[in-house]
Design an enzyme around this catalytic site. Structure first.
Site, PDB file in Angstrom:
ATOM      1  N   TYR A 102     -11.089 -10.997   1.588  1.00 48.74           N
ATOM      2  CA  TYR A 102     -10.184 -12.084   1.962  1.00 48.74           C
ATOM      3  C   TYR A 102     -10.923 -13.281   2.566  1.00 48.74           C
ATOM      4  CZ  TYR A 102      -5.933  -9.543   0.838  1.00 48.74           C
ATOM      5  OH  TYR A 102      -4.933  -8.905   0.163  1.00 48.74           O
ATOM      6  N   ASP A 144      -5.346  -1.392   3.926  1.00 52.24           N
ATOM      7  CA  ASP A 144      -6.162  -0.600   2.997  1.00 52.24           C
ATOM      8  C   ASP A 144      -7.370  -1.369   2.450  1.00 52.24           C
ATOM      9  OD1 ASP A 144      -5.054  -2.426   1.288  1.00 52.24           O
ATOM     10  OD2 ASP A 144      -4.132  -0.972  -0.040  1.00 52.24           O
TER      11      ASP A 144
HETATM   12  C1  G6P Z   1      -4.621  -5.371  -0.441  1.00 56.16           C
HETATM   13  C2  G6P Z   1      -4.326  -5.737   0.978  1.00 56.16           C
HETATM   14  C3  G6P Z   1      -2.866  -5.759   1.244  1.00 56.16           C
HETATM   15  C4  G6P Z   1      -2.181  -6.658   0.250  1.00 56.16           C
HETATM   16  C5  G6P Z   1      -2.504  -6.232  -1.149  1.00 56.16           C
HETATM   17  C6  G6P Z   1      -1.950  -7.227  -2.135  1.00 56.16           C
HETATM   18  O1  G6P Z   1      -4.352  -4.034  -0.691  1.00 56.16           O
HETATM   19  O2  G6P Z   1      -4.938  -4.900   1.916  1.00 56.16           O
HETATM   20  O3  G6P Z   1      -2.646  -6.201   2.545  1.00 56.16           O
HETATM   21  O4  G6P Z   1      -0.791  -6.674   0.432  1.00 56.16           O
HETATM   22  O5  G6P Z   1      -3.876  -6.162  -1.332  1.00 56.16           O
HETATM   23  O6  G6P Z   1      -2.102  -6.743  -3.409  1.00 56.16           O
HETATM   24  P1  G6P Z   1      -1.230  -7.322  -4.604  1.00 56.16           P
HETATM   25  O7  G6P Z   1      -1.604  -6.449  -5.723  1.00 56.16           O
HETATM   26  O8  G6P Z   1       0.218  -7.208  -4.192  1.00 56.16           O
HETATM   27  O9  G6P Z   1      -1.660  -8.740  -4.756  1.00 56.16           O
HETATM   28 MN    MN Z   2      -4.141  -5.550   3.978  1.00 51.68          MN
END
Ligand code: G6P
Ligand code: MN
Length: 451
Positions: free
Chosen positions: A268, A173
């Site tokens: 990222y 996402d």
């Molecule tokens: C985004 C990335 C995901 C990831 C998430 C982590 O949505 O696309 O791959 O797992 O962020 O978010 P968080 O809130 O769990 O750190």
């Molecule tokens: Mn992701």
């Protein structure tokens, strides 16, 4: 073609994301009709905690959809048409290890990037293949698995090698979340954006952003030079990624574009392009896993508890692009809508100067027979080189998993841009082996003490 109404199984039913995904399904029932929703999780206690919240979300919209929770794969997948996969092998406790172990060695500690992502990959590839096999055994022959499970790049490569013909579409996402933010900045709905993008998962760039045929990258560049990829008021842009650490991540699009203004990077890339800055700002004793356990997870568990007690469900989970995107992709697969989405696919020439069989993230038309990637052409040497190094790191990690090879794991860690030296790589890998002994396949050394 698959005939509605569908049976949908969610693998990783106990995830904090489940209520949000189900809510997204409920508001799209006329586009994606459902006969049954099944939650499947090997942690049945966790799943049973969250299930009443999910059931309430369903019943607010439908009295007829059957709702099942189970830890039995046969019950979960028999006759299913779609499986949404969101497994987290080792749960947040192991995410915490993925983040904290590298940090102890002064290296970026992150869920999907750097040594943490590699460690998570070693945990996830084989369980993901097991899931695919169970789905193939019990589900409709034309069933699709739409997979959110991380680390998506490594999972996709592992699945390509071990189950090349499986009907799995790997998605993330992050690009669509970036598009939501672009839309907020430009004052248009994200669905109005036409984008080109190339890369690997969590490692790519938007090369073109248009609205009604007009190039919007210049306007975005001007905004990003001041605020990063957020509106001035961050809270208005992104309720999903709104914790301070995510705000900082979106703001870091600015320094990256200050240096390389040509394309708009996936957030990222901060971990690979400015690792020192990231490590400096990370608290080695309180990482993102702690934030999530004390934030999103705690809030949802507390709401489930309160709902059980009072019959009133507090506002406790987020509904946004994460759920909306997986439903969009499933609709396009189900009804051959041929919508253009950014997904993870086998390259097959889409990026001309990356290997034919690399698992890349590019736009693709999503048909009933799967994704048809769009050609992005050859990418500049700078990006190609960064991508090749990351791809090699991820492919060596997959080979380490399949062959049980310590040397290949060490090569994967050493090649990762976040890791400065082979000594760092070895020290982190050895600590990771210890922490992952309940999860990783055994890694054998070809030579021990020179023998
Ligand atoms: C985004 C990335 C995901 C990831 C998430 C982590 O949505 O696309 O791959 O797992 O962020 O978010 P968080 O809130 O769990 O750190
Ligand atoms: Mn992701």
């Amino acid at each position: 073609m698959l005939k509605p109404p569908f049976i949908l199984s969610i693998a990783g039913g106990g995830s904090t994301y489940t209520p949000g995904i189900v809510k997204s399904l409920m508001v799209r029932l006329s586009d994606f009709p459902l006969a049954e929703i099944r939650l499947y999780d090997i942690d049945s206690a966790r799943q049973e905690t969250i299930a009443p919240v999910v059931e309430k979300v369903i019943r607010d919209h439908s009295q007829t959809i059957k709702f099942t929770t189970t830890s039995d794969p046969e019950i979960a997948f028999s006759g299913a048409h779609f499986v949404f996969a969101q497994m987290r092998v080792g749960q947040y406790k192991m995410r915490e290890q993925d983040e904290k172990i590298p940090l102890r060695h002064g290296v970026v500690g992150q869920e999907t990037c750097g040594p943490g992502g590699l460690a998570y990959g070693l945990r996830t590839i084989l369980p993901m293949v097991e899931l695919i096999d169970m789905v193939e055994r019990y589900a409709d022959n034309n069933a699709w698995i739409v997979n959110y499970s991380n680390p998506a790049a490594i999972v996709a490569e592992g699945v390509r090698r071990l189950r090349p013909t499986a009907r799995v579409l790997n998605i993330c996402d992050m690009p669509v979340a970036a598009m939501r933010n672009m839309g907020a900045i430009l004052g248009v709905d994200r669905h109005k954006l036409e984008v080109d993008y190339f890369g690997l998962n969590h490692f790519g760039w938007f090369t073109r952003v248009r609205v009604d045929g007009e190039d919007k990258l210049p306007a975005l560049r001007r905004h990003i030079a001041k605020f990063g990829l957020l509106t001035e008021d961050a809270a208005q842009t992104d309720p999903q990624h709104s914790d301070p650490s995510w705000v900082k991540t979106w703001r870091n699009i600015k320094p990256i574009m200050d240096h390389f203004p040509d394309y708009l990077p996936n957030p990222y890339l901060q971990y690979y392009l400015m690792p020192n800055d990231i490590v400096e700002h990370q608290d080695p004793d309180y990482t993102r896993a702690n934030e999530v356990m004390n934030g999103r997870e705690k809030k949802l568990f507390a709401a489930a508890e309160e709902y059980k007690r009072t019959g009133i469900l507090p506002d406790a989970f987020h509904v946004g692009v994460h759920g909306a995107f997986i439903v969009d992709v499933a609709c396009s697969l189900a009804f051959d809508l041929r919508q253009r989405h950014l997904v993870i696919v086998e390259n097959k020439g889409a990026i001309a100067n990356l290997p034919y069989d690399a698992m890349v993230e590019v736009p693709a038309y999503i048909t009933a027979a799967g994704p048809e990637p769009v050609r992005m052409g050859a990418v500049p040497l700078f990006h190609q080189t960064l991508l090749m190094q990351q791809l090699a790191s991820e492919q060596l990690l997959v080979e380490a998993t399949l062959e049980g090879s310590y040397e290949k794991a060490l090569q994967a860690f050493t090649l990762n841009r976040t890791v400065p030296t082979m000594q760092h790589a070895k020290a982190i890998l050895d600590d990771m082996i210890e922490a992952n002994r309940d999860y990783w396949p055994a890694l054998q050394k070809a030579w021990v003490n020179g023998e």
